[in-house]
Scaffold this motif. Structure first.
Motif, PDB file in Angstrom:
ATOM      1  N   GLU A  28      -3.916  10.775   2.287  1.00 23.31           N
ATOM      2  CA  GLU A  28      -4.202   9.168   2.765  1.00 23.31           C
ATOM      3  C   GLU A  28      -5.394   8.986   2.161  1.00 23.31           C
ATOM      4  O   GLU A  28      -6.360   9.511   2.364  1.00 23.31           O
ATOM      5  CB  GLU A  28      -4.050   9.121   4.144  1.00 23.31           C
ATOM      6  N   ALA A  30      -9.450   3.947   2.238  1.00 20.68           N
ATOM      7  CA  ALA A  30      -9.353   2.493   1.457  1.00 20.68           C
ATOM      8  C   ALA A  30     -10.713   2.255   0.878  1.00 20.68           C
ATOM      9  O   ALA A  30     -10.572   1.475  -0.297  1.00 20.68           O
ATOM     10  CB  ALA A  30      -8.869   1.678   2.575  1.00 20.68           C
ATOM     11  N   GLY A  38      -2.149   3.469  -1.703  1.00 17.69           N
ATOM     12  CA  GLY A  38      -2.924   4.266  -0.361  1.00 17.69           C
ATOM     13  C   GLY A  38      -3.031   5.646  -0.336  1.00 17.69           C
ATOM     14  O   GLY A  38      -3.544   6.156   0.454  1.00 17.69           O
ATOM     15  N   LYS A  96       0.664  -1.245   0.138  1.00 15.30           N
ATOM     16  CA  LYS A  96      -0.108   0.083   0.009  1.00 15.30           C
ATOM     17  C   LYS A  96       0.705   1.359   0.011  1.00 15.30           C
ATOM     18  O   LYS A  96       0.543   2.314  -0.332  1.00 15.30           O
ATOM     19  CB  LYS A  96      -1.080  -0.185   1.289  1.00 15.30           C
TER      20      LYS A  96
END
Length: 338
Positions: free
Chosen positions: A243, A246, A188, A148
């Protein structure tokens, strides 16, 4: 989907043949499956079904207990059955193929009297199209979990391999678009440069927009700016580290990042193979030159030795001839007999 070699497809089959994908709505969309065109065939008949899951060795489908296929397999579970898959390619053209199966199990679906779950075991290796779709999907998700944070620096080469048109893009902050320049991306997150003050950007919810030329898609990547710093030497431009959320990362994005990572790996491996081959070739050429030089030296030494021996023989023969002549000259003449 990437273009794959037969070796690549065989690797998918060897690694992932027994791994099952459950066909959620999101997974169906990512795999570009048309669920309305999935059918079961048996004894000349064809019936629609709902595909529940699939691996490269088995499929599970849901059928109605009032359908002809349920009646067929209930009476004769060994009856030959095939399942027809239907995918769309990048041009939205259908790709259809069938896989021959044996019925392994028939049972009620979630206790219903109207629906049944059929477990079908493939009787042969499935077509390459299915291996590629399922194998790549599993690989992408495994790499997403395990790699990631592996960063891809944005440059001319990586843009080409990622099929992205340019490094410039947009970040939406509080619904307001701001121009940015991508510095790197990963499964990610991303790092980007934009006008702004770090303390006013940190912890802001953002939406990074990216475009891909091969699929002609514009995707949205929601995330959070985890930290931000001034660009060295500037007090009006910040470098932000985003970030991604997810659960909201599109599969299209994952496929492109995975394709880059695996292509880069293959390129490194190929470079290592080429370098090793070049080293072995150079070593072989050096050994051949050394052997040729040693052979030439040995031949010259043998020729010199033979020449020396011939010279010694000639000198010895000449010396022997001179000795005989001297001996003959020194002998007295015999006295005449009376």
């Amino acid at each position: 989907m990437s273009v794959a070699t037969s070796h690549h497809i065989s690797r998918y089959y060897d690694y992932y043949r027994d791994k099952e994908i459950v066909f959620t709505k999101a997974n169906l969309k990512s795999l570009r499956i048309d669920p309305r065109q999935i059918y079961l065939k048996s004894n000349g008949g064809q019936w629609p079904c709902i595909i529940n899951s699939s691996s490269l060795q088995q499929a599970k489908v849901i059928i109605g207990t009032s359908s002809g296929i349920y009646s067929t397999v209930s009476k004769n579970q060994s009856a030959p059955v095939s399942i027809r898959y239907c995918f769309f390619d990048q041009n939205n053209e259908p790709i259809q193929f069938s896989v021959n199966c044996n019925v392994f199990e028939v049972k009620p679906f979630q206790g219903s009297n109207e629906l049944a779950m059929l477990t079908l075991n493939f009787t042969q290796r499935p077509p390459d199209d299915l291996i590629l779709r399922i194998g790549e999907f599993i690989e992408v998700n495994e790499n997403f979990q395990n790699r990631k944070e592996e960063r891809i620096a944005i440059n001319e080469n990586s843009l080409r391999l990622l099929n992205m048109p340019k490094e410039e893009s947009y970040i939406f902050i509080a619904g307001v678009p701001r121009k940015c320049i991508l510095k790197d991306i990963s499964f990610g997150g991303a790092k980007a440069m934009l006008v702004g003050i770090p303390k006013f950007l940190e912890n802001k919810a953002v939406d990074l927009r990216l475009s891909f030329m091969d699929t002609n898609e514009k995707i949205s990547l929601p995330g959070i700016i985890k930290n931000s710093d001034f660009l060295p030497g500037r007090k009006d431009i910040s470098i932000v580290h985003i970030e991604f959320i997810a659960d909201e990362i599109p599969m299209t994005y994952k496929f492109h990042v995975n394709s880059y990572i695996t292509s880069y790996q293959k390129q490194l491996i190929q470079n290592q193979i080429n370098n090793k081959a070049a080293e072995e070739k150079a070593e072989a050429e050096a050994a051949a030159k050394k052997a040729a030089a040693e052979q030439k030296a040995a031949e010259q030494a043998a020729a010199q030795k033979e020449a020396n021996e011939q010279k010694i023989k000639q000198q010895s023969a000449a010396a022997s001839g001179n000795s005989d002549a001297t001996s003959n000259a020194a002998e007295p003449e015999a006295a005449p007999q009376s």
